[in-house]
Design a protein around this motif. Structure first.
Motif, PDB file in Angstrom:
ATOM      1  N   LEU A  55      11.844  60.698   5.241  1.00  0.00           N
ATOM      2  CA  LEU A  55      12.425  61.271   4.026  1.00  0.00           C
ATOM      3  C   LEU A  55      11.715  60.692   2.821  1.00  0.00           C
ATOM      4  O   LEU A  55      11.491  59.484   2.771  1.00  0.00           O
ATOM      5  CB  LEU A  55      13.887  60.849   3.941  1.00  0.00           C
ATOM      6  N   THR A  92      12.709  59.997  -0.086  1.00  0.00           N
ATOM      7  CA  THR A  92      13.440  58.957  -0.811  1.00  0.00           C
ATOM      8  C   THR A  92      13.352  57.602  -0.103  1.00  0.00           C
ATOM      9  O   THR A  92      13.702  56.583  -0.672  1.00  0.00           O
ATOM     10  CB  THR A  92      14.926  59.331  -0.976  1.00  0.00           C
ATOM     11  N   TYR A  93      12.915  57.622   1.148  1.00  0.00           N
ATOM     12  CA  TYR A  93      12.750  56.353   1.853  1.00  0.00           C
ATOM     13  C   TYR A  93      11.273  56.052   2.060  1.00  0.00           C
ATOM     14  O   TYR A  93      10.919  55.134   2.776  1.00  0.00           O
ATOM     15  CB  TYR A  93      13.449  56.400   3.219  1.00  0.00           C
ATOM     16  N   THR A 114      22.174  62.974   8.521  1.00  0.00           N
ATOM     17  CA  THR A 114      23.606  63.129   8.760  1.00  0.00           C
ATOM     18  C   THR A 114      23.939  64.598   8.509  1.00  0.00           C
ATOM     19  O   THR A 114      23.488  65.149   7.492  1.00  0.00           O
ATOM     20  CB  THR A 114      24.383  62.258   7.747  1.00  0.00           C
ATOM     21  N   GLU A 119      23.960  72.849  -4.601  1.00  0.00           N
ATOM     22  CA  GLU A 119      23.618  72.217  -5.877  1.00  0.00           C
ATOM     23  C   GLU A 119      22.492  71.199  -5.694  1.00  0.00           C
ATOM     24  O   GLU A 119      22.183  70.820  -4.562  1.00  0.00           O
ATOM     25  CB  GLU A 119      24.860  71.506  -6.441  1.00  0.00           C
ATOM     26  N   ALA A 120      21.940  70.734  -6.807  1.00  0.00           N
ATOM     27  CA  ALA A 120      20.877  69.725  -6.745  1.00  0.00           C
ATOM     28  C   ALA A 120      21.395  68.503  -5.995  1.00  0.00           C
ATOM     29  O   ALA A 120      22.484  68.025  -6.288  1.00  0.00           O
ATOM     30  CB  ALA A 120      20.466  69.325  -8.152  1.00  0.00           C
ATOM     31  N   GLY A 121      20.636  68.062  -5.021  1.00  0.00           N
ATOM     32  CA  GLY A 121      21.008  66.847  -4.302  1.00  0.00           C
ATOM     33  C   GLY A 121      21.969  67.077  -3.154  1.00  0.00           C
ATOM     34  O   GLY A 121      22.397  66.136  -2.490  1.00  0.00           O
ATOM     35  N   SER A 122      22.313  68.350  -2.885  1.00  0.00           N
ATOM     36  CA  SER A 122      23.276  68.593  -1.798  1.00  0.00           C
ATOM     37  C   SER A 122      22.601  68.503  -0.428  1.00  0.00           C
ATOM     38  O   SER A 122      23.267  68.580   0.597  1.00  0.00           O
ATOM     39  CB  SER A 122      23.951  69.951  -1.975  1.00  0.00           C
ATOM     40  N   GLY A 123      21.285  68.359  -0.417  1.00  0.00           N
ATOM     41  CA  GLY A 123      20.607  68.127   0.862  1.00  0.00           C
ATOM     42  C   GLY A 123      19.850  69.328   1.402  1.00  0.00           C
ATOM     43  O   GLY A 123      19.575  69.393   2.608  1.00  0.00           O
ATOM     44  N   LYS A 124      19.467  70.259   0.540  1.00  0.00           N
ATOM     45  CA  LYS A 124      18.788  71.477   1.020  1.00  0.00           C
ATOM     46  C   LYS A 124      17.416  71.143   1.613  1.00  0.00           C
ATOM     47  O   LYS A 124      17.098  71.587   2.704  1.00  0.00           O
ATOM     48  CB  LYS A 124      18.627  72.487  -0.130  1.00  0.00           C
ATOM     49  N   SER A 125      16.630  70.367   0.857  1.00  0.00           N
ATOM     50  CA  SER A 125      15.276  70.068   1.355  1.00  0.00           C
ATOM     51  C   SER A 125      15.375  69.260   2.643  1.00  0.00           C
ATOM     52  O   SER A 125      14.587  69.464   3.574  1.00  0.00           O
ATOM     53  CB  SER A 125      14.493  69.245   0.344  1.00  0.00           C
ATOM     54  N   THR A 126      16.341  68.367   2.687  1.00  0.00           N
ATOM     55  CA  THR A 126      16.469  67.517   3.868  1.00  0.00           C
ATOM     56  C   THR A 126      16.877  68.356   5.083  1.00  0.00           C
ATOM     57  O   THR A 126      16.389  68.140   6.194  1.00  0.00           O
ATOM     58  CB  THR A 126      17.507  66.402   3.595  1.00  0.00           C
ATOM     59  N   PRO A 178      24.925  64.252  -1.284  1.00  0.00           N
ATOM     60  CA  PRO A 178      24.094  63.266  -0.583  1.00  0.00           C
ATOM     61  C   PRO A 178      23.184  62.435  -1.469  1.00  0.00           C
ATOM     62  O   PRO A 178      23.020  61.253  -1.237  1.00  0.00           O
ATOM     63  CB  PRO A 178      23.278  64.125   0.388  1.00  0.00           C
ATOM     64  N   VAL A 179      22.617  63.051  -2.526  1.00  0.00           N
ATOM     65  CA  VAL A 179      21.688  62.230  -3.305  1.00  0.00           C
ATOM     66  C   VAL A 179      22.432  61.094  -4.010  1.00  0.00           C
ATOM     67  O   VAL A 179      21.925  59.981  -4.123  1.00  0.00           O
ATOM     68  CB  VAL A 179      20.870  63.088  -4.306  1.00  0.00           C
ATOM     69  N   TRP A 192      23.143  58.511  -1.385  1.00  0.00           N
ATOM     70  CA  TRP A 192      21.930  57.720  -1.130  1.00  0.00           C
ATOM     71  C   TRP A 192      21.793  56.603  -2.161  1.00  0.00           C
ATOM     72  O   TRP A 192      21.552  55.445  -1.820  1.00  0.00           O
ATOM     73  CB  TRP A 192      20.711  58.654  -1.143  1.00  0.00           C
ATOM     74  N   HIS A 209      13.389  62.599  -6.953  1.00  0.00           N
ATOM     75  CA  HIS A 209      14.289  63.737  -6.816  1.00  0.00           C
ATOM     76  C   HIS A 209      14.391  64.421  -8.164  1.00  0.00           C
ATOM     77  O   HIS A 209      14.240  63.769  -9.205  1.00  0.00           O
ATOM     78  CB  HIS A 209      15.675  63.283  -6.337  1.00  0.00           C
TER      79      HIS A 209
HETATM   80  P1  ADP Z   1      18.303  69.061  -2.582  1.00  0.00           P
HETATM   81  O1  ADP Z   1      17.097  69.653  -1.923  1.00  0.00           O
HETATM   82  O2  ADP Z   1      19.549  69.855  -2.319  1.00  0.00           O
HETATM   83  O3  ADP Z   1      18.126  68.773  -4.044  1.00  0.00           O
HETATM   84  P2  ADP Z   1      17.623  66.750  -1.015  1.00  0.00           P
HETATM   85  O4  ADP Z   1      17.537  67.316   0.354  1.00  0.00           O
HETATM   86  O5  ADP Z   1      16.346  66.504  -1.740  1.00  0.00           O
HETATM   87  O6  ADP Z   1      18.582  67.646  -1.910  1.00  0.00           O
HETATM   88  O7  ADP Z   1      18.473  65.410  -0.903  1.00  0.00           O
HETATM   89  C1  ADP Z   1      18.349  64.342  -1.811  1.00  0.00           C
HETATM   90  C2  ADP Z   1      18.445  63.027  -1.076  1.00  0.00           C
HETATM   91  O8  ADP Z   1      19.738  62.890  -0.500  1.00  0.00           O
HETATM   92  C3  ADP Z   1      17.495  62.906   0.094  1.00  0.00           C
HETATM   93  O9  ADP Z   1      16.228  62.442  -0.309  1.00  0.00           O
HETATM   94  C4  ADP Z   1      18.206  61.933   0.996  1.00  0.00           C
HETATM   95  O10 ADP Z   1      18.005  60.606   0.572  1.00  0.00           O
HETATM   96  C5  ADP Z   1      19.653  62.304   0.803  1.00  0.00           C
HETATM   97  N1  ADP Z   1      20.089  63.303   1.794  1.00  0.00           N
HETATM   98  C6  ADP Z   1      20.256  64.616   1.587  1.00  0.00           C
HETATM   99  N2  ADP Z   1      20.700  65.241   2.703  1.00  0.00           N
HETATM  100  C7  ADP Z   1      20.799  64.293   3.650  1.00  0.00           C
HETATM  101  C8  ADP Z   1      21.190  64.312   5.025  1.00  0.00           C
HETATM  102  N3  ADP Z   1      21.587  65.424   5.621  1.00  0.00           N
HETATM  103  N4  ADP Z   1      21.171  63.151   5.710  1.00  0.00           N
HETATM  104  C9  ADP Z   1      20.799  62.008   5.091  1.00  0.00           C
HETATM  105  N5  ADP Z   1      20.413  61.931   3.800  1.00  0.00           N
HETATM  106  C10 ADP Z   1      20.410  63.050   3.081  1.00  0.00           C
END
Ligand code: ADP
Length: 790
Positions: free
Chosen positions: A222, A224-225, A238, A278-285, A464-465, A468, A579
């Motif tokens: 990821l 962010t890590y 998760t 929404e932003a940070g809801s985990g779409k890209s992940t 999720p963001v 995190w 992000h």
């Molecule tokens: P979005 O694309 O909706 O803006 P991201 O997928 O970039 O959101 O998520 C932002 C951060 O939140 C990720 O970099 C990660 O650290 C955390 N995160 C998001 N979804 C998950 C997930 N399903 N499991 C673990 N961490 C997550």
């Protein structure tokens, strides 16, 4: 060690892995296998699957029942778990010696066949529940009520199949025979992927291998890590809450595997699946997880080639490209037989999947004005992308697109097969995430306890963001003297502190009081980059752009900017913010701290979107704007980002952060800007209130809030000043406040309660079609006294 002993000794661990993600699927799969292997009889199954009991009760019950059955049953349970659990969850567990499940004779009744084949049937029927129910209904094996019981929206598709199988078993032999016949028929009519004409050549196989390995490499960690390097996606991923709404407004919960499944289909002719959140809801992940599982052949196994794209990176492609060039240049280059591979793709759209991450970040808003269907003709990227989404080009290829909801207008909606809503983490998901993040269980427990003790923070962690950040900054959080974060600005200030702390030479946990002043230069430079590029919908930067602003290697090493993870063929390094929300945060800092900024910049930030486009700082944007799209009318992408920025500006100008900012910004300037924010918020609210129609006689005076109303409320909340909330609400005079479909989750509830508690007169609050949840309801408590109905 005997297998019953193994089970006893590892009881806590087995319980943890079967309950891990809060999903019942692993347990259900294990039960399917044990029923099929006749380790469990039907009565055992019923004693485990007690509807109203929690998941951990059921798992304990399973462990007890199997333990009582002795050595062989325990071996089978361990074998079933070994089969069902993903590799990463099996680490550290011992499953004993491999147990050979004795092949039994084929059962002689249809009801028993359903049990013996249960694991396979669950997989086969998942995509055809409606078909099966139809047949059972028309043959009078099922009533409408039976169908409703099966299709309750709380069940995932796999759970629906299991309900269906249970119900068929209950109905008896005729129903079971009917179902088996139906399955036989659908098998014979379905095309076989092994058919000769579907069979890929050696060059295609080689290409698939190369694509799989580059997709796996790209999705393994990821971003962010990225810098810390000790987490793989497997370690930390998760499950988020996924929902789909059918035509009648009913929602169903989905698993990751159902994103491209049939449940929730609204338009059978379309091939584009939208995941919105929404932003940070985990779409890209989520997309990254999908990519990784495909690359490992663990999901989407019917897809031969998967091409992942990022819309923010496509923004930087100014050449005209053909489809072939897009695929091969941006994803993976075939070493042999280019034409042959491309022909295979054209001939087998049903075996190909494209993903487009972040459509909301694509510079140009979706339009279907220009049609293009030739895969070899070169056209501008927007034309290529939009025609792929519409299905004019490469009809039949599945497309998964992620976006924030605001960017999806009616013109795109027409081409969507279905829309899946990603709602962030469930409460169980938050716990699970924290435990995965902290290998030390005692630390995980402390963080979870501190979250549970503070429901505002807990509500933030549904995104999720934020979760995190809170987890990453646990040291700052647990040792903080400034109190527990209340607002998202507080949370992002924690991140800032955390990153600067990491690079400072001072001992752990200590960052001088003047830490912001110390790092002001870096913050301002990052802020300038963030703001200028936000306005130009630019999220990826070249080294040259960094240089222009004066960002040095040392600034970059702080960790807020990361290298782009990219499959495309390019030799220059490119950067992006960790992000998008962090980019907004820096942009806000720049607006607040920059002494030379234009005096009306803050006002413009809060303007409704059609007036905003002239740019907040009109200087220096040329470098980001592609001349070919300059003048493009649809700068839809900035609006949500500028709204988040405005929220941060409100937070930073809050009185609470006065001490932090005082050395960095003259008090008079800070106060002027704060006043501008308050005035803008008040004006924004007025605009809303003016739209309230006069009540029809006999009816209540009511206001239907728009999503921007919720945004204004969130800005007021960030300011944490009750007098502002009080003044604003004093002017709202309605009896009914309708907040349906406003994307309200727990975070929004906190802000709503903070502001609405100052309403003069009681209102009825309507919150249907949001995702408030238990935590959200708890957040609403402070304003319940003023709600005569909810
Ligand atoms: P979005 O694309 O909706 O803006 P991201 O997928 O970039 O959101 O998520 C932002 C951060 O939140 C990720 O970099 C990660 O650290 C955390 N995160 C998001 N979804 C998950 C997930 N399903 N499991 C673990 N961490 C997550």
């Amino acid at each position: 060690m005997s297998t019953p002993q193994l089970i006893l000794k590892q009881r806590a661990e087995l319980l943890a892995v079967l309950c891990g993600g809060g999903s019942a699927e692993p347990l259900d799969c294990v039960l399917d296998l044990l029923l099929a292997w006749e380790v469990l009889v039907w009565e055992d199954y019923l004693s485990i699957q007690v509807a109203e009991k929690a998941l951990n009760y059921k798992v304990r019950q399973l462990l007890d029942v199997v333990y009582d059955k002795g050595e062989d049953a325990c071996s089978c349970l361990l074998a079933a778990m070994n089969q069902v659990l993903p590799e990463e969850q099996k680490a550290g567990l011992c499953f004993g010696e491999e147990c050979a499940v004795v092949g039994k004779n084929r059962p002689d009744t249809a009801t028993l066949t359903l049990l013996a084949d249960r694991p396979v049937l669950v997989r086969k029927l998942r995509d055809n529940i409606d078909g099966a129910l139809n047949v059972l209904l028309t043959t009078d094996c099922f009533t409408i009520k039976d169908c409703d019981v099966v299709q309750l929206p709380v069940y995932t598709p796999s759970q629906q199949v299991r309900r269906l199988l249970d119900q068929v078993r209950f109905k008896g032999e005729t129903a079971a025979k009917t179902l088996l016949q139906f399955l036989e028929q659908t098998e014979t009519t379905r095309p076989n992927p092994e058919d000769k004409e579907n069979h890929p050549s050696a060059n295609c196989m080689l290409y698939q291998k190369k694509l799989r390995s580059s997709v796996a490499a790209q999705s393994h960690t990821l971003s962010t890590y990225g810098g810390t390097g000790h987490f793989s996606l497997d370690d930390i991923y998760t499950d988020g809450l996924l929902e789909v709404m059918d035509g009648s407004g009913e929602t169903t919960t989905l698993g990751l595997e159902d994103v491209v499944g049939p449940v929730g289909t609204l338009n059978d002719d379309a091939d584009t699946f939208l995941v919105s959140g929404e932003a940070g809801s985990g779409k890209s992940t989520l997309l990254q997880r999908l990519h990784l599982l495909w690359a490992r052949e663990a999901l989407l196994t019917n897809i031969f080639l998967l091409f992942p794209f990022s819309c923010r990176k496509l923004n930087a492609e100014h050449r005209e490209l053909s489809l072939k060039e897009l695929l091969f240049l941006h994803c993976c280059w075939p070493d042999r037989g280019q034409d042959e591979v491309f022909q295979f793709i054209l001939d087998h759209p049903n075996l190909v999947l494209f993903t487009f991450d972040g459509l909301d970040e694509f510079k140009q808003g979706f339009t279907d004005e220009e049609r293009h269907c030739c895969p070899t003709k070169q056209v501008p990227i927007p034309v290529l992308l939009f025609n792929l989404l519409q299905g004019t080009l490469m009809k039949g290829v599945m497309k998964v697109v992620t976006s924030r909801p605001q960017a999806v207008g009616p013109s795109l909606k027409r081409y969507l097969r279905k829309e899946v809503l990603l709602k962030g983490f469930s409460p169980g998901g938050i716990d699970c995430f924290v435990k995965k993040h902290h290998s030390d269980p005692a630390m995980a427990r402390r963080v979870i306890e501190s979250l549970q003790a503070n429901s505002v923070l807990l509500s933030l962690c549904h995104i999720p963001v934020f979760c995190w950040i809170v987890t990453k900054c646990h040291q700052e959080l647990l040792g903080s003297q400034d109190g527990i974060p209340q607002t998202i600005t507080d949370v992002y200030l924690l991140v800032l502190q955390h990153f600067f702390q990491r690079k400072s030479y001072q001992p752990q946990g200590v960052l001088g009081k003047a830490w912001l002043e110390e790092h002001l230069d870096t913050v301002l430079k990052l802020g300038q980059l963030a703001l200028e590029s936000l306005e130009a919908s630019c999220y990826v930067f070249s080294g040259y752009e960094l240089q222009r602003i004066g960002l040095t290697e040392q600034d970059v090493s702080m960790g807020f900017l990361i290298y782009c993870n990219d499959l495309s063929v390019t030799d220059c390094k490119r950067y992006e913010f960790l992000h998008i929300t962090l980019q907004c945060f820096f942009a806000a800092f720049y607006l607040v701290l920059n002494r030379n900024s234009d005096r009306s910049a803050i006002y413009r930030l809060f303007q409704p979107k059609n007036k905003q486009l002239s740019g907040l700082s009109q200087r220096c944007l040329g470098h980001c704007i592609d001349s070919s799209v300059e003048g493009v009318k649809s700068h839809v992408t900035e609006t949500p980002n500028l709204q988040i920025t405005a929220q941060f500006v409100s937070g930073l100008l809050s009185q609470r952060h006065h001490n932090l900012l005082q050395e960095c910004c003259p008090t008079a300037v800070r106060e002027r800007k704060a006043k501008q924010v308050v005035k803008s918020l008040s004006k924004g609210m007025q605009r809303h209130f003016k739209s309230i129609p006069r009540p029809v006689e006999g009816e209540k005076k009511s206001m239907h809030a728009m999503p921007s109303f919720v945004w204004l409320i969130k800005c007021i909340y960030e300011m944490q000043d009750s007098s502002i909330a009080q003044d604003t609400m004093a002017k709202l005079d309605v009896e009914h406040l309708k907040l349906t479909y406003c994307n309200i989750g727990p975070v929004e509830c906190t802000a709503l309660a903070y502001v609405l508690k100052y309403l003069r007169n009681p209102v009825g609050l309507q919150l249907d079609n949001n995702s408030v949840g238990d935590v959200g309801v708890e957040q609403l408590l402070p304003c319940l006294h003023i709600c005569h109905s909810l």
